[in-house]
Design a protein around this motif. Sequence first.
Motif, PDB file in Angstrom:
ATOM      1  N   PHE A  15      82.631  35.665  31.385  1.00 18.08           N
ATOM      2  CA  PHE A  15      81.954  35.673  32.678  1.00 18.08           C
ATOM      3  C   PHE A  15      80.731  36.589  32.609  1.00 18.08           C
ATOM      4  O   PHE A  15      80.590  37.387  31.681  1.00 18.08           O
ATOM      5  CB  PHE A  15      82.899  36.120  33.801  1.00 18.08           C
ATOM      6  CG  PHE A  15      83.635  37.404  33.544  1.00 18.08           C
ATOM      7  CD1 PHE A  15      83.154  38.609  34.022  1.00 18.08           C
ATOM      8  CD2 PHE A  15      84.823  37.406  32.824  1.00 18.08           C
ATOM      9  CE1 PHE A  15      83.827  39.790  33.795  1.00 18.08           C
ATOM     10  CE2 PHE A  15      85.519  38.584  32.587  1.00 18.08           C
ATOM     11  CZ  PHE A  15      85.012  39.782  33.070  1.00 18.08           C
ATOM     12  N   ASN A  16      79.861  36.440  33.595  1.00 19.92           N
ATOM     13  CA  ASN A  16      78.606  37.203  33.655  1.00 19.92           C
ATOM     14  C   ASN A  16      77.799  37.060  32.365  1.00 19.92           C
ATOM     15  O   ASN A  16      77.182  38.013  31.886  1.00 19.92           O
ATOM     16  CB  ASN A  16      78.876  38.685  33.935  1.00 19.92           C
ATOM     17  CG  ASN A  16      79.443  38.920  35.318  1.00 19.92           C
ATOM     18  OD1 ASN A  16      79.250  38.118  36.239  1.00 19.92           O
ATOM     19  ND2 ASN A  16      80.153  40.026  35.493  1.00 19.92           N
ATOM     20  N   PRO A  55      80.094  29.624  26.544  1.00 12.51           N
ATOM     21  CA  PRO A  55      81.553  29.669  26.589  1.00 12.51           C
ATOM     22  C   PRO A  55      82.077  30.028  27.973  1.00 12.51           C
ATOM     23  O   PRO A  55      81.527  30.895  28.656  1.00 12.51           O
ATOM     24  CB  PRO A  55      81.910  30.750  25.562  1.00 12.51           C
ATOM     25  CG  PRO A  55      80.683  31.597  25.447  1.00 12.51           C
ATOM     26  CD  PRO A  55      79.529  30.664  25.658  1.00 12.51           C
ATOM     27  N   VAL A  56      83.141  29.355  28.377  1.00  8.71           N
ATOM     28  CA  VAL A  56      83.795  29.609  29.661  1.00  8.71           C
ATOM     29  C   VAL A  56      85.186  30.190  29.436  1.00  8.71           C
ATOM     30  O   VAL A  56      85.536  31.225  29.997  1.00  8.71           O
ATOM     31  CB  VAL A  56      83.888  28.317  30.501  1.00  8.71           C
ATOM     32  CG1 VAL A  56      84.660  28.575  31.795  1.00  8.71           C
ATOM     33  CG2 VAL A  56      82.504  27.770  30.807  1.00  8.71           C
ATOM     34  N   THR A  98      93.126  43.032  28.383  1.00 12.91           N
ATOM     35  CA  THR A  98      91.932  43.849  28.224  1.00 12.91           C
ATOM     36  C   THR A  98      90.720  43.178  28.848  1.00 12.91           C
ATOM     37  O   THR A  98      90.652  41.948  28.963  1.00 12.91           O
ATOM     38  CB  THR A  98      91.658  44.124  26.728  1.00 12.91           C
ATOM     39  OG1 THR A  98      90.484  44.930  26.596  1.00 12.91           O
ATOM     40  CG2 THR A  98      91.427  42.829  25.976  1.00 12.91           C
ATOM     41  N   PHE A  99      89.790  44.012  29.259  1.00 15.99           N
ATOM     42  CA  PHE A  99      88.484  43.566  29.735  1.00 15.99           C
ATOM     43  C   PHE A  99      87.434  44.230  28.858  1.00 15.99           C
ATOM     44  O   PHE A  99      87.579  45.389  28.460  1.00 15.99           O
ATOM     45  CB  PHE A  99      88.272  43.945  31.198  1.00 15.99           C
ATOM     46  CG  PHE A  99      89.212  43.257  32.138  1.00 15.99           C
ATOM     47  CD1 PHE A  99      88.886  42.026  32.700  1.00 15.99           C
ATOM     48  CD2 PHE A  99      90.425  43.831  32.455  1.00 15.99           C
ATOM     49  CE1 PHE A  99      89.770  41.382  33.557  1.00 15.99           C
ATOM     50  CE2 PHE A  99      91.313  43.193  33.312  1.00 15.99           C
ATOM     51  CZ  PHE A  99      90.983  41.966  33.864  1.00 15.99           C
ATOM     52  N   ALA A 100      86.388  43.496  28.540  1.00 16.40           N
ATOM     53  CA  ALA A 100      85.393  44.021  27.614  1.00 16.40           C
ATOM     54  C   ALA A 100      83.996  43.557  27.987  1.00 16.40           C
ATOM     55  O   ALA A 100      83.814  42.473  28.549  1.00 16.40           O
ATOM     56  CB  ALA A 100      85.715  43.591  26.188  1.00 16.40           C
ATOM     57  N   LYS A 101      83.030  44.399  27.669  1.00 20.78           N
ATOM     58  CA  LYS A 101      81.634  44.002  27.670  1.00 20.78           C
ATOM     59  C   LYS A 101      81.253  43.702  26.226  1.00 20.78           C
ATOM     60  O   LYS A 101      81.658  44.427  25.319  1.00 20.78           O
ATOM     61  CB  LYS A 101      80.755  45.112  28.235  1.00 20.78           C
ATOM     62  CG  LYS A 101      80.965  45.370  29.723  1.00 20.78           C
ATOM     63  CD  LYS A 101      79.999  46.419  30.242  1.00 20.78           C
ATOM     64  CE  LYS A 101      80.184  46.630  31.741  1.00 20.78           C
ATOM     65  NZ  LYS A 101      79.245  47.654  32.271  1.00 20.78           N
ATOM     66  N   LEU A 134      72.272  34.346  20.797  1.00 22.35           N
ATOM     67  CA  LEU A 134      72.231  35.685  21.377  1.00 22.35           C
ATOM     68  C   LEU A 134      72.841  35.633  22.774  1.00 22.35           C
ATOM     69  O   LEU A 134      72.352  34.901  23.641  1.00 22.35           O
ATOM     70  CB  LEU A 134      70.801  36.209  21.441  1.00 22.35           C
ATOM     71  CG  LEU A 134      70.026  36.266  20.118  1.00 22.35           C
ATOM     72  CD1 LEU A 134      68.594  36.706  20.359  1.00 22.35           C
ATOM     73  CD2 LEU A 134      70.716  37.185  19.117  1.00 22.35           C
ATOM     74  N   LEU A 135      73.898  36.398  22.992  1.00 29.21           N
ATOM     75  CA  LEU A 135      74.583  36.403  24.277  1.00 29.21           C
ATOM     76  C   LEU A 135      75.002  37.820  24.651  1.00 29.21           C
ATOM     77  O   LEU A 135      75.347  38.633  23.788  1.00 29.21           O
ATOM     78  CB  LEU A 135      75.822  35.512  24.249  1.00 29.21           C
ATOM     79  CG  LEU A 135      75.648  34.003  24.389  1.00 29.21           C
ATOM     80  CD1 LEU A 135      76.981  33.301  24.132  1.00 29.21           C
ATOM     81  CD2 LEU A 135      75.130  33.650  25.786  1.00 29.21           C
ATOM     82  N   THR A 136      74.985  38.089  25.941  1.00 27.37           N
ATOM     83  CA  THR A 136      75.499  39.336  26.495  1.00 27.37           C
ATOM     84  C   THR A 136      76.360  38.984  27.690  1.00 27.37           C
ATOM     85  O   THR A 136      76.006  38.085  28.461  1.00 27.37           O
ATOM     86  CB  THR A 136      74.357  40.266  26.929  1.00 27.37           C
ATOM     87  OG1 THR A 136      73.488  40.506  25.828  1.00 27.37           O
ATOM     88  CG2 THR A 136      74.904  41.601  27.440  1.00 27.37           C
TER      89      THR A 136
END
Length: 213
Positions: free
Chosen positions: A175-176, A157-158, A43-46, A27-29
């Motif tokens: 990130f984040n 993951p990086v 692109t940038f994504a959440k 589980l990751l956010t």
Amino acid sequence: MRALVLFACLSVGCLAQTPQQCRSPPLLTGSLSVSTQSEKLMTFAKYSYDALGKRIRLTEFGSYNNKTFHLDVLLLYREGVMYKINYRNHTCCKKPLNVDFHPLAIPQNASLLGQVVLGSSSGPGQGVLVNTWVGEMQLKKGTAKYMSTVTEFGCVPVSTLFHTDRHGWVVTSFFNNVMGLVDPQRLIPPPFCEGAQLEEEDGEDPVTFFSLF
């Protein structure tokens, strides 16, 4: 005293084990960026990632073929469907998802390229120990090369470099990251999607890290 020092050195040597292939937390956010070698996509994504339920939610902003886009998709691999969600006008497109779910993980046949510290190792909390792995992966449409970097502790993951003949090199940076689901509701179709009818695919959508498989 010398015996104590020798014992301490041997203990440290035993703890310094060779990095092993690993699987990221189920589980990751967090957030990610994706760009392609051809410069067609930036692109940038959440994202919200659930490997247990095989669900992924991506909310993207970016440009593809010199056109800006906003894409909000919910990928439900167990059901084999993808929802394109538009909160502005409360519409929802339901399309078939004809790909397999691949968890974020370092494959068992990957080779260790090296272990480094991102940032600084001069003091506590100034750097992060990461491992970089390389290898090849067999896809439905050929072979892909990859180079993945994950944290030594937690296998978070990086970054990932992924190469296919179709897309060239695709670079993804994470990130984040937060372990767990910050908002579990994001992985459930909103109420206005309940009546959506399954539609046929109508062409190629902007590529994302998760759609490469």
